[in-house]
Design a protein around this motif. Structure first.
Motif, mmCIF file in Angstrom:
data_model
loop_
_atom_site.group_PDB
_atom_site.id
_atom_site.type_symbol
_atom_site.label_atom_id
_atom_site.label_comp_id
_atom_site.label_asym_id
_atom_site.label_seq_id
_atom_site.Cartn_x
_atom_site.Cartn_y
_atom_site.Cartn_z
ATOM 1 N N LEU A 155 0.814 -1.220 0.000
ATOM 2 C CA LEU A 155 0.000 0.000 0.000
ATOM 3 C C LEU A 155 0.846 1.268 0.000
ATOM 4 O O LEU A 155 0.410 2.311 -0.510
ATOM 5 C CB LEU A 155 -0.944 0.000 1.208
ATOM 6 N N THR A 156 2.055 1.196 0.544
ATOM 7 C CA THR A 156 2.912 2.386 0.592
ATOM 8 C C THR A 156 3.885 2.446 -0.572
ATOM 9 O O THR A 156 4.800 3.275 -0.585
ATOM 10 C CB THR A 156 3.691 2.447 1.919
ATOM 11 N N GLY A 157 3.718 1.560 -1.556
ATOM 12 C CA GLY A 157 4.475 1.683 -2.789
ATOM 13 C C GLY A 157 5.615 0.702 -2.996
ATOM 14 O O GLY A 157 6.263 0.732 -4.041
ATOM 15 N N THR A 158 5.874 -0.152 -2.028
ATOM 16 C CA THR A 158 6.905 -1.183 -2.202
ATOM 17 C C THR A 158 6.182 -2.514 -2.369
ATOM 18 O O THR A 158 5.883 -3.201 -1.394
ATOM 19 C CB THR A 158 7.862 -1.231 -0.990
ATOM 20 N N LYS A 159 5.884 -2.840 -3.616
ATOM 21 C CA LYS A 159 4.999 -3.974 -3.872
ATOM 22 C C LYS A 159 5.642 -5.300 -3.524
ATOM 23 O O LYS A 159 6.730 -5.632 -4.011
ATOM 24 C CB LYS A 159 4.577 -3.993 -5.340
ATOM 25 N N VAL A 160 4.967 -6.052 -2.672
ATOM 26 C CA VAL A 160 5.402 -7.401 -2.317
ATOM 27 C C VAL A 160 4.628 -8.391 -3.178
ATOM 28 O O VAL A 160 3.397 -8.470 -3.097
ATOM 29 C CB VAL A 160 5.177 -7.692 -0.814
ATOM 30 N N GLU A 161 5.353 -9.116 -4.009
ATOM 31 C CA GLU A 161 4.721 -10.079 -4.916
ATOM 32 C C GLU A 161 4.219 -11.315 -4.179
ATOM 33 O O GLU A 161 3.236 -11.940 -4.577
ATOM 34 C CB GLU A 161 5.729 -10.505 -5.980
ATOM 35 N N GLY A 162 4.909 -11.685 -3.124
ATOM 36 C CA GLY A 162 4.522 -12.866 -2.365
ATOM 37 C C GLY A 162 5.558 -13.147 -1.296
ATOM 38 O O GLY A 162 6.555 -12.440 -1.170
ATOM 39 N N TYR A 163 5.303 -14.167 -0.513
ATOM 40 C CA TYR A 163 6.259 -14.520 0.530
ATOM 41 C C TYR A 163 6.241 -16.024 0.777
ATOM 42 O O TYR A 163 5.270 -16.726 0.453
ATOM 43 C CB TYR A 163 5.976 -13.763 1.828
ATOM 44 N N THR A 164 7.335 -16.508 1.353
ATOM 45 C CA THR A 164 7.486 -17.920 1.686
ATOM 46 C C THR A 164 7.878 -18.047 3.146
ATOM 47 O O THR A 164 8.878 -17.463 3.576
ATOM 48 C CB THR A 164 8.573 -18.582 0.819
ATOM 49 N N CYS A 165 7.088 -18.776 3.904
ATOM 50 C CA CYS A 165 7.418 -19.050 5.303
ATOM 51 C C CYS A 165 8.355 -20.253 5.341
ATOM 52 O O CYS A 165 7.963 -21.368 4.945
ATOM 53 C CB CYS A 165 6.160 -19.343 6.108
ATOM 54 N N LEU A 166 9.583 -20.046 5.798
ATOM 55 C CA LEU A 166 10.567 -21.131 5.784
ATOM 56 C C LEU A 166 10.230 -22.246 6.762
ATOM 57 O O LEU A 166 10.729 -23.359 6.609
ATOM 58 C CB LEU A 166 11.958 -20.567 6.090
ATOM 59 N N ASP A 167 9.397 -21.955 7.755
ATOM 60 C CA ASP A 167 9.030 -22.991 8.726
ATOM 61 C C ASP A 167 7.664 -23.621 8.438
ATOM 62 O O ASP A 167 7.083 -24.270 9.313
ATOM 63 C CB ASP A 167 9.069 -22.431 10.145
ATOM 64 N N LYS A 168 7.185 -23.448 7.212
ATOM 65 C CA LYS A 168 5.897 -24.043 6.863
ATOM 66 C C LYS A 168 5.942 -25.559 7.047
ATOM 67 O O LYS A 168 6.877 -26.234 6.594
ATOM 68 C CB LYS A 168 5.540 -23.710 5.410
ATOM 69 N N ASN A 169 4.934 -26.091 7.712
ATOM 70 C CA ASN A 169 4.777 -27.538 7.939
ATOM 71 C C ASN A 169 5.876 -28.149 8.809
ATOM 72 O O ASN A 169 6.091 -29.365 8.768
ATOM 73 C CB ASN A 169 4.702 -28.301 6.611
ATOM 74 N N ARG B 224 14.551 0.789 5.356
ATOM 75 C CA ARG B 224 14.124 2.180 5.553
ATOM 76 C C ARG B 224 12.633 2.342 5.233
ATOM 77 O O ARG B 224 11.899 3.033 5.941
ATOM 78 C CB ARG B 224 14.946 3.111 4.666
ATOM 79 N N GLU B 225 12.212 1.714 4.139
ATOM 80 C CA GLU B 225 10.799 1.779 3.763
ATOM 81 C C GLU B 225 9.921 1.130 4.826
ATOM 82 O O GLU B 225 8.852 1.643 5.157
ATOM 83 C CB GLU B 225 10.590 1.085 2.417
ATOM 84 N N ALA B 226 10.372 -0.001 5.359
ATOM 85 C CA ALA B 226 9.602 -0.697 6.396
ATOM 86 C C ALA B 226 9.502 0.157 7.653
ATOM 87 O O ALA B 226 8.435 0.246 8.282
ATOM 88 C CB ALA B 226 10.245 -2.044 6.712
ATOM 89 N N ALA B 227 10.608 0.794 8.034
ATOM 90 C CA ALA B 227 10.599 1.650 9.216
ATOM 91 C C ALA B 227 9.605 2.803 9.039
ATOM 92 O O ALA B 227 8.830 3.123 9.955
ATOM 93 C CB ALA B 227 12.000 2.186 9.479
ATOM 94 N N ALA B 228 9.610 3.415 7.854
ATOM 95 C CA ALA B 228 8.690 4.515 7.593
ATOM 96 C C ALA B 228 7.237 4.042 7.546
ATOM 97 O O ALA B 228 6.331 4.697 8.062
ATOM 98 C CB ALA B 228 9.064 5.196 6.277
ATOM 99 N N THR B 229 7.032 2.887 6.934
ATOM 100 C CA THR B 229 5.675 2.347 6.798
ATOM 101 C C THR B 229 5.043 2.033 8.144
ATOM 102 O O THR B 229 3.872 2.327 8.389
ATOM 103 C CB THR B 229 5.700 1.077 5.923
ATOM 104 N N PHE B 230 5.832 1.446 9.051
ATOM 105 C CA PHE B 230 5.283 1.010 10.333
ATOM 106 C C PHE B 230 5.586 1.961 11.488
ATOM 107 O O PHE B 230 5.243 1.688 12.636
ATOM 108 C CB PHE B 230 5.796 -0.391 10.662
ATOM 109 N N GLY B 231 6.233 3.099 11.179
ATOM 110 C CA GLY B 231 6.508 4.078 12.219
ATOM 111 C C GLY B 231 7.490 3.600 13.269
ATOM 112 O O GLY B 231 7.363 3.929 14.447
#
Length: 216
Positions: A28-42, A197-204
């Motif tokens: 939503l703040t302009g850094t598009k996340v295409e997807g993610y993978t949880c390394l501890d899945k299952n 830096r983007e994450a810090a700004a996005t989440f305050g």
């Protein structure tokens, strides 16, 4: 571009969000996340085990019967055919999935089943086995991530690992890897520091820049 959540937290240590919350807010703040993978899945009920005893299987030359300290109660008995588990393995620490736990896949490193593989107490050639020692492939990882892992065999954990503790955490698999679509006008986000830096700004949250110390 990919980054692990742990890399971001190295620069934004107060960041405390779920993978989906991170994905939604960053997009939503302009850094598009295409997807993610949880390394501890299952990965469930996987602890550090200390091999206490290794004996030959009475009815199978390629199997051994191990007594393994998993931190609480009596040692558990595990039967394995891993070629790197021998009498010389006594004292080594290995990842162990306990009865009723789950691993991500098989030891062959093939495609990971969506629901993982449930491990149950059973018998191998007539001898009871109450869990399973794990290779990196069974944990959903690969030798690219763990170059010290044997080509075919059980992964050996650091010698100071405590029996019964979280083997998944020790191996760094309690993490999430995000994939981004970075546009050409955001070259500042072509690095982990830029994303942080983007994450810090996005989440305050406070951004902690790396400290560079001159040497020589």
């Amino acid at each position: 571009m990919n980054t692990a959540l742990s890399w971001i937290k190295a620069y934004v240590p107060d960041l405390d969000v779920t993978a989906q919350e991170y994905t939604d807010a960053m997009t939503l703040t302009g850094t598009k996340v295409e997807g993610y993978t949880c390394l501890d899945k299952n990965l469930e009920k996987i602890v550090v085990g200390e091999i206490l005893e290794v004996k030959g299987h009475p009815d199978a030359d390629k199997l051994v019967v191990c007594q393994v300290n998993v931190g609480e109660g009596e040692p558990v008995q595990i039967v394995t055919g891993a070629p790197n588990i021998t009498e010389k393995s006594i004292g080594e620490k290995v990842p162990v999935v306990l009865d009723g736990g789950r691993v991500a896949g098989g030891h062959d490193g093939g495609d990971l089943p969506e629901e993982g593989i449930r491990i149950k107490r059973g018998k191998l050639r007539g001898v009871e086995s109450c869990g399973m020692m794990c290779s990196v492939e069974e944990l959903g990882a690969s030798r690219d991530m763990y170059p010290d892992a044997p080509e075919s065999g059980i992964y050996i954990l650091p010698g100071d690992s405590v029996p019964g503790s979280d083997a998944v955490e020790i191996m760094g698999l309690r993490d999430v890897v995000f994939e981004y679509e970075i546009t050409s006008n955001r070259v500042d986000c072509y690095s982990v520091i830029g994303i942080a830096r983007e994450a810090a700004a996005t989440f305050g949250k406070a951004f902690h820049a790396p400290v560079v110390t001159p040497t020589g």
